[in-house]
Design an enzyme around this catalytic site. Sequence first.
Site, PDB file in Angstrom:
ATOM      1  N   CYS B  85       0.818  -1.223   0.000  1.00 53.26           N
ATOM      2  CA  CYS B  85       0.000   0.000   0.000  1.00 53.26           C
ATOM      3  C   CYS B  85       0.847   1.267   0.000  1.00 53.26           C
ATOM      4  CB  CYS B  85      -0.966  -0.007   1.168  1.00 53.26           C
ATOM      5  SG  CYS B  85      -2.219  -1.305   0.988  1.00 53.26           S
ATOM      6  N   HIS B 340      -9.139   4.501  -1.433  1.00 46.17           N
ATOM      7  CA  HIS B 340      -7.786   3.923  -1.387  1.00 46.17           C
ATOM      8  C   HIS B 340      -7.483   3.078  -2.627  1.00 46.17           C
ATOM      9  CE1 HIS B 340      -4.070   2.414   0.025  1.00 46.17           C
ATOM     10  NE2 HIS B 340      -4.476   1.470   0.826  1.00 46.17           N
TER      11      HIS B 340
END
Lengths: 197, 402
Positions: B85, B340
């Site tokens: 991430c 996200h």
Amino acid sequence: MLLVVLADGVTALVLRTTAALATRRQPRPVAAQIASGSTALAYASFLSWRGFLDREPPRRPDPDPVAAPPAQRRAGWKFGLVAAACTRCGTRSLPPERVCLECHAVDEMAPEPLADSKATVTTYTVDRLAYTPSPPVLMVVLDFDGGGRLRCQLTDAAEDEVRIGLRVEMTFRRLVTAAGVHNYFWKARPVRVADGE
Amino acid sequence: MGSHGIKDRVAIVGMGCTTFGEHWGKSADDLLVEAARAASASSGVGLGDIDAFWLGTMGSGVSGLMLSRPLRLPYKPVTRLENMCATGSESLRNACYAVASGAYDSAMAIGVEKLKDSGFSGLAGSQPPGAGDDGRGETTAPANFSLLAPAYAEKYGVDLGEMKDVLTRIAWKNHQNGAKNPRAQFRKQVPREAIRKSPQVAGMLGIFDCSGVSDGSAAAVVVRAEDAHRYTDKPLYVKALSLVAGPATGLAEPGYDFTTFPEVVASASDAYQQAGITDPRSELALAEVHDCFTPTELVLMEDLGFAQRGQGWKDVLSGNFDLNGDLPVNPDGGLKAFGHPIGASGLRMMFEAWLQLRGEAPEERRLRTVTEGRTLGLTHNLGGGPGECVSFVSVVGSEPGA
């Protein structure tokens, strides 16, 4: 004795007893093994495990099947829960690694069987999203007596039984079946029978 | 040997960011074209005049061709990279180092992710063939991060009901901020009661404790600091870039207690040293942090030095990280409300620093800390989970030398 197993193919085994049998008895009688399980199996779960009832899966990718070469390379760990302990500093590695996480010694590990060790739940969660034949996944982080930590599933237990400090033992269970391949590995379950501890 | 950083040697002179959300009508290619063109236009540097490219994506494509093909870039160096991430931040870090080294006059960092097409809940990474004996892929990200909440509550004596209030307030705050952001995936304020009662996902976490699964792209153009004023009157100077990968021992040995990310502490310490920051809470104008799940943001407040150990929950409840607080955290809505799209997120964080520190944020979320003269912003990006993760921290500023 001839043992024929008919499931996922046929296996026939010829077994012969020897005089050593009396000294190699299962240390835990069948009655004790039954007593350490949980009887709280919902009928719907039983049916779905037997393939008679389809449960709607989570919107998650299908699990990957186990690959044979890595399973063979890690047979001691995967099938026997044999971890490693550093011969220099004694720190356990779960699963076995070549470099000690504590003193960084390389290739100085000795096998460390943990299948019969007890452990304590240090933290836990309930995963309502993960793919499993037995939802929801009860995930625990275990600290073994004598050292070493493992994150794994808790089985034979209800959601409200999980707590920090719960004493558990290890049991070899099916995690999932993917692409026709069953994957067995170790799960924790609550210690229900004192077992002379 | 040592980490010296590249303080004030490189500047961001242009940025672009698509809206994040459910882009059913757009492919990853479309999103890349949009973000790249926006960043190029913002900098005034034509795409063909940018010397090198770093493309971050976790799983929406492979190789440099993923960028050169949709943009029809003519024979340029394009590196495709992934660091979970933290992928978007990693692309920026590499582009900055390439320019700082003198190898290129200009570089673009761009990140993208196209998550919605799969139809999956949450993230679904692909694993190499394995033995099925290490727990990888067995549990989901919300479950892994949910381990933080009870551990924190137990260690610091926070009642579990109060802990839920703390987590709820973090989600509420980020939705308040996201409601003021036209690029955000979720643009509505959400009542605390709705957050608190949202359907359970894992442990103490409900749906509203989780960041948005999203499609989007963001990009930045970087040049040598001494050239920056050729492109803009208001460059953003790179003060610090730090990335660390932990030894991943948190899930293997009993010393780790699930109330901190040692990787974040290490990367923050490195970044503060590079930037010369001693008191982040009073020196920073804003922080964009990796609020993948609400307990993550709580723990980050302590790991990044914005709150004392064991006190972060009180700072959250008293609103110190609100838009008008001492140190605004996630003024753009964060992963929670902005969404996200993995590869884009680190650059999206930087996009908010770009807007805020240059005084270009929309009126309704303009920060008092900036108008009062603070010039530094921080972005924090994390990949993995408690016990084993990678962590990135950057510091950027609108003034050279500051």
